[in-house]
Design a protein around this motif. Sequence first.
Motif, short mmCIF file in Angstrom:
data_model
loop_
_atom_site.label_atom_id
_atom_site.label_comp_id
_atom_site.label_asym_id
_atom_site.label_seq_id
_atom_site.Cartn_x
_atom_site.Cartn_y
_atom_site.Cartn_z
N VAL A 143 1.18 -1.04 0.18
CA VAL A 143 0.19 -0.16 0.00
C VAL A 143 0.76 1.12 0.53
N GLN A 144 1.82 0.93 0.84
CA GLN A 144 2.77 2.17 1.02
C GLN A 144 3.32 2.60 0.04
N ALA A 145 4.13 1.20 -1.13
CA ALA A 145 4.77 1.92 -1.89
C ALA A 145 4.58 2.20 -3.62
N THR A 146 3.17 2.37 -3.41
CA THR A 146 1.77 2.64 -4.58
C THR A 146 1.92 4.04 -4.74
N MET A 147 2.15 4.90 -3.80
CA MET A 147 2.03 6.05 -3.39
C MET A 147 1.03 6.65 -3.52
N GLY A 148 -1.00 5.59 -3.31
CA GLY A 148 -1.59 6.30 -3.52
C GLY A 148 -2.26 5.69 -4.89
N SER A 149 -1.62 5.12 -5.42
CA SER A 149 -2.14 4.70 -7.12
C SER A 149 -3.12 3.43 -6.67
N LEU A 150 -3.46 2.76 -5.89
CA LEU A 150 -4.07 1.84 -5.27
C LEU A 150 -5.33 2.32 -5.89
N ALA A 151 -5.91 3.47 -5.43
CA ALA A 151 -6.76 4.27 -5.60
C ALA A 151 -7.27 4.51 -7.41
N ARG A 152 -6.67 4.29 -8.00
CA ARG A 152 -6.97 3.84 -9.15
C ARG A 152 -6.58 2.73 -9.99
N VAL A 153 -6.04 1.55 -9.78
CA VAL A 153 -5.43 0.51 -10.47
C VAL A 153 -6.79 -0.28 -9.59
N THR A 154 -7.40 -0.76 -10.76
CA THR A 154 -7.35 -2.57 -10.32
C THR A 154 -7.41 -3.80 -10.36
N ILE A 155 -7.41 -4.48 -8.59
CA ILE A 155 -6.33 -5.35 -8.70
C ILE A 155 -7.19 -6.59 -8.26
N GLU A 156 -7.04 -7.67 -8.97
CA GLU A 156 -7.83 -8.57 -8.92
C GLU A 156 -7.48 -9.99 -8.66
N TYR A 157 -7.15 -11.04 -8.19
CA TYR A 157 -6.16 -12.34 -7.55
C TYR A 157 -7.17 -12.85 -8.39
N THR A 158 -6.70 -13.91 -9.49
CA THR A 158 -7.40 -15.58 -10.08
C THR A 158 -6.21 -16.44 -10.83
N ASP A 159 -7.07 -17.07 -11.25
CA ASP A 159 -6.09 -18.12 -12.02
C ASP A 159 -5.34 -17.82 -13.26
N LEU A 160 -4.24 -17.79 -13.36
CA LEU A 160 -4.41 -17.12 -15.18
C LEU A 160 -4.11 -17.24 -15.84
N GLU A 161 -4.08 -18.70 -15.67
CA GLU A 161 -4.41 -20.47 -16.66
C GLU A 161 -5.24 -19.92 -17.82
N THR A 162 -6.42 -19.86 -16.44
CA THR A 162 -8.12 -20.25 -17.02
C THR A 162 -8.59 -17.94 -17.59
N LEU A 163 -7.47 -17.37 -16.99
CA LEU A 163 -8.10 -16.28 -17.63
C LEU A 163 -7.59 -15.97 -18.76
N ILE A 164 -6.37 -16.48 -19.45
CA ILE A 164 -5.93 -16.21 -20.50
C ILE A 164 -6.88 -17.24 -21.31
N ASP A 165 -7.44 -18.43 -21.03
CA ASP A 165 -8.40 -18.78 -21.94
C ASP A 165 -9.29 -18.65 -21.90
N THR A 166 -9.90 -17.16 -21.73
CA THR A 166 -11.18 -17.03 -21.70
C THR A 166 -11.05 -15.99 -22.73
N TYR A 167 -9.69 -15.46 -23.33
CA TYR A 167 -9.09 -14.85 -24.77
C TYR A 167 -9.54 -15.60 -25.88
N PRO A 168 -9.87 -14.81 -26.97
CA PRO A 168 -9.45 -15.49 -27.88
C PRO A 168 -8.59 -15.85 -28.58
N ALA A 169 -7.91 -16.94 -29.62
CA ALA A 169 -7.09 -17.51 -29.57
C ALA A 169 -5.75 -16.81 -30.06
#
Length: 247
Positions: A143-169
Motif C-alpha cells: 500500500v505504501q509503495a503504491t503512493m496512492g495509485s491503489l486508488a486508481r488501479v483495480t487489482i484482481e487475484y485469479t488463476d492466470l491460466e484460466t484467465l488467458i483461456d477466456t481470450y480469443p486464440a
Amino acid sequence: MISKAKIKFIHSLEQKKIRMQERLFVAEGPKVVGDLLKVMRAKLIVKTVDSKIDNIGEAEVIEVTDDELRKVSFLQHPQEMLAVFPMFEISKEKPDSQCLSLALDGVQDPGNLGTIIRIADWFGIKHIYCSMDTADVYNPKVVQATMGSLARVTIEYTDLETLIDTYPADYPIYGTLLDGNNIYKEPLTKEGLIVMGNEGNGISPSIRSKINHRLLIPNYPEGRETADSLNVAIATAITCNEFRRRQ
C-alpha cells in the motif's frame, strides 16, 4: 489520545489473516490516505493535531501526538496520519479487451508489487491480474509503495491460466522472456495482456506456453557480460513505456 485496544487492533492488520477476516487494510501518509479518500470512505483516521485532510466523511477521527502516532504506525518514520479502509469490491464486469492490462505471475516482493501498481497508474493501465501466489496487495508495504495509485488501479487475484483461456486464440498475450524477441523491433498493439514473472524464476512454464508474443529487453551493447536479469518492476516500467511510446 488513542487507546491500547485501538493500537492493538491496527497492529493486528499487519497480518494477512486478520486483514482478510476484517476485510480492512491500513494506509499511511497524507498522499496515500488522501488519494484513497477520494474513492472510498475510511473507517478510522489517526492523525497528528496539525495535519489536514479532506473527505473525512463519517470516519472515526483520533488526534494524537507524534509520539502516539509512532506507537501505531508501521513505518520507521510516520507521516502525520494513518487510516483504516475497507477492502475494494472488485467489479464483476470484465475489463475492456481493447485496452492493455497487466498480469503478475508470482511477484512476491511487496515493494515490487506496490511499484508496479504505481507504474500501471502512470501509464494508464487500469487493471492488474495477480496469480494467487502474488504478494497481498493490502500488505502495508505494498500500500505504501503504491503512493496512492491503489486508488486508481483495480487489482484482481485469479488463476492466470484460466484467465488467458477466456481470450480469443489470437488475442495478444505478451511476456518478457530471456529468449524473446527484441521489444524495440517487435510490433506492439494497443490492446493485450502483458505478463510479468516472478523475481527469481520468471514466468512459470504453464503461463509461458500461452504467450504468443515473446519479448526481450536487450542489454546494451548486446552480447556484453552483464547482470542476469532486470528487477521485475524496472522491466515492467520499460515494457509499459515502449507500448505507450508506440501509440
